[in-house]
Design an enzyme around this catalytic site. Sequence first.
Site, PDB file in Angstrom:
ATOM      1  N   ASP A 189      36.048  23.620 -35.995  1.00 46.12           N
ATOM      2  CA  ASP A 189      36.731  24.745 -35.362  1.00 46.12           C
ATOM      3  C   ASP A 189      38.172  24.880 -35.821  1.00 46.12           C
ATOM      4  OD1 ASP A 189      34.703  25.663 -33.866  1.00 46.12           O
ATOM      5  OD2 ASP A 189      35.245  24.597 -32.038  1.00 46.12           O
TER       6      ASP A 189
ATOM      7  N   LYS B 158      37.410  29.869 -34.756  1.00 43.88           N
ATOM      8  CA  LYS B 158      37.374  31.131 -34.011  1.00 43.88           C
ATOM      9  C   LYS B 158      38.784  31.560 -33.624  1.00 43.88           C
ATOM     10  CE  LYS B 158      33.520  29.143 -31.637  1.00 43.88           C
ATOM     11  NZ  LYS B 158      33.446  28.352 -30.436  1.00 43.88           N
TER      12      LYS B 158
ATOM     13  N   MET C 182      43.362  28.522 -22.162  1.00 42.17           N
ATOM     14  CA  MET C 182      43.125  29.877 -22.690  1.00 42.17           C
ATOM     15  C   MET C 182      43.779  30.937 -21.805  1.00 42.17           C
ATOM     16  SD  MET C 182      39.161  29.588 -23.870  1.00 42.17           S
ATOM     17  CE  MET C 182      38.549  28.609 -22.515  1.00 42.17           C
TER      18      MET C 182
HETATM   19  N1  SAH Z   1      37.712  21.748 -25.483  1.00 47.47           N
HETATM   20  C1  SAH Z   1      39.129  21.943 -25.553  1.00 47.47           C
HETATM   21  C2  SAH Z   1      39.542  23.267 -24.959  1.00 47.47           C
HETATM   22  C3  SAH Z   1      38.975  24.445 -25.680  1.00 47.47           C
HETATM   23  S1  SAH Z   1      39.543  25.954 -25.050  1.00 47.47           S
HETATM   24  C4  SAH Z   1      39.839  20.781 -24.859  1.00 47.47           C
HETATM   25  O1  SAH Z   1      39.206  19.951 -24.225  1.00 47.47           O
HETATM   26  O2  SAH Z   1      41.057  20.682 -25.022  1.00 47.47           O
HETATM   27  C5  SAH Z   1      40.970  26.236 -26.039  1.00 47.47           C
HETATM   28  C6  SAH Z   1      42.206  26.125 -25.187  1.00 47.47           C
HETATM   29  O3  SAH Z   1      42.582  24.756 -25.057  1.00 47.47           O
HETATM   30  C7  SAH Z   1      43.416  26.804 -25.745  1.00 47.47           C
HETATM   31  O4  SAH Z   1      43.423  28.196 -25.485  1.00 47.47           O
HETATM   32  C8  SAH Z   1      44.521  26.099 -25.008  1.00 47.47           C
HETATM   33  O5  SAH Z   1      44.649  26.589 -23.698  1.00 47.47           O
HETATM   34  C9  SAH Z   1      43.980  24.688 -24.919  1.00 47.47           C
HETATM   35  N2  SAH Z   1      44.499  23.849 -25.996  1.00 47.47           N
HETATM   36  C10 SAH Z   1      43.806  23.207 -26.940  1.00 47.47           C
HETATM   37  N3  SAH Z   1      44.608  22.501 -27.730  1.00 47.47           N
HETATM   38  C11 SAH Z   1      45.861  22.687 -27.274  1.00 47.47           C
HETATM   39  C12 SAH Z   1      47.153  22.226 -27.665  1.00 47.47           C
HETATM   40  N4  SAH Z   1      47.313  21.397 -28.707  1.00 47.47           N
HETATM   41  N5  SAH Z   1      48.221  22.622 -26.959  1.00 47.47           N
HETATM   42  C13 SAH Z   1      48.093  23.431 -25.915  1.00 47.47           C
HETATM   43  N6  SAH Z   1      46.902  23.914 -25.501  1.00 47.47           N
HETATM   44  C14 SAH Z   1      45.812  23.540 -26.164  1.00 47.47           C
END
Ligand code: SAH
Length: 491
Positions: A35, A57, A171
Amino acid sequence: MNGNVILVGAGPGDPGLLTQKGRWALEQAEVVVFDRLVSPAILALIPPQAEAIDVGKESSHHLVPQEQINQILLEKAQAGKRVVRLKGGDPFLFGRGGEELELLQAHGIPFQVVPGVTSALSVPAYAGIPVTHRDFCSSLHIVTGHAKAGAELNIDFDALRRTGGTLVFLMGVSALPKICRGLLEAGMDPETPAAVVEKGTLPRQRKVLSTLQALPQAAERAQVKSPAIIVVGKVCSLSDRFDWFDSLPLKGKEVVVTRPADRSGTLSERLRQLGANVTEYPCIRTVARDPSPELDHAIANLSRYRWVVFTSPVGPRIFFDRLRTLGKDARALAGCKLAAIGPKTASALSHRGLTADLVPETYDSAHLAEAMAQVEGPVLLCRASQGSDALPELFSKNSIPFDDVPCYDTVYEAPNPAAVLDLLKQPVLVTFTSASTVRGFVQSLPGADLSMVLGCCIGRQTAAEAKKYGIAVVVAREATMESLIECIKEV
Ligand code: SAH
């Protein structure tokens, strides 16, 4: 025969937060489907012979539709491949991991899940926010701020307020005003501490601390963009006191590491741990001379030499590889004393069961030459074909017989100048660990403006080379990685 699929959580961005098990899975993979949010340093672990499929995505338009991703996983597994599905954070937390497993399960494809460090917990941690704290709350709620296309946000704000717990929204950047309004309308105190953290756990992490009421404006002013998480709750009031990540000595600094690719790992890792944004830019590579009649001749006549000198850790590696090819081993050096330019070279010898008899106090060829001024020859120099003149000049001057054997060549190469050209527009630190890295760097960027570069040099000779090209320099006190890192910290 069917292959299998391992769903791996890659963590939030900091490559150090990939789990051991995730790493093992990745190293064994034949196909990796990944991803957008997976960091380049983790993608670099994908074996070169593996097929890497980017299904990244963007938040509004899906590059590859979910059904097609599911299909790719199925087809690759049915073709007998070991497939890794690499996802940001944890694969099951708003990661559609479950959807991907359904099709596999229906077709009897074996699968495993390697959980990942989720951004929901780790990003607050890097922003100094413990998601729970006994003085403030007794629960944590992780909520998506993403609405299905065309639909309204479907969040029960009343219920969230009643929990009194910490709220983490993923998100949620574009819905931030709606989220805050929803909570206020549900009766939450407008002064509740709240934060948005962008690019969490990465060197360019930014956080905006505010109150529930003022957060949307503050985030807009700071132009916060996805990926970011929103944290609402009293625990945010600890963020300034626990601000460990933003306080790291190299936080926000851009550092380019020019070492050869096979030797850059630890330096880059150490600098990253200090908060730097490291770009690896290996602009030299050492290549063993093959065939190498001079080295073969020297090895055949080793008993003639009183000293054998190595001027970099590459030297022992190439020397011993050749020794083995010729059917010999370390005993061939029985009558020789050994000199090493510095501790890394000495340790390359000690890995082969040999102790260096001489290591100069300052680790460069001038001091090695000085330390060898009185030795008895003949001396065998095993080194790069373009080595410094200090040793041959001294031996000639003092009438010490010697053979200067070129064992390897330094090859200049420019992997991806575009990535570095962009960095040169702002202040950037560039590490130089030998004069040849300076030459490699400069040659790879013809005509580039180097006025924003501060060359962090391992020793005086390296610094002198950098100055020739008008590069401003700082020089490590000693020619060791530790000292170079100290010197960078003080910049
Ligand atoms: N499965 C992932 C989340 C996927 S949804 C997890 O467990 O982290 C994607 C969202 O995750 C983004 O829109 C944001 O809100 C958050 N996210 C992922 N990586 C991030 C990062 N390095 N810093 C801040 N938010 C993050």
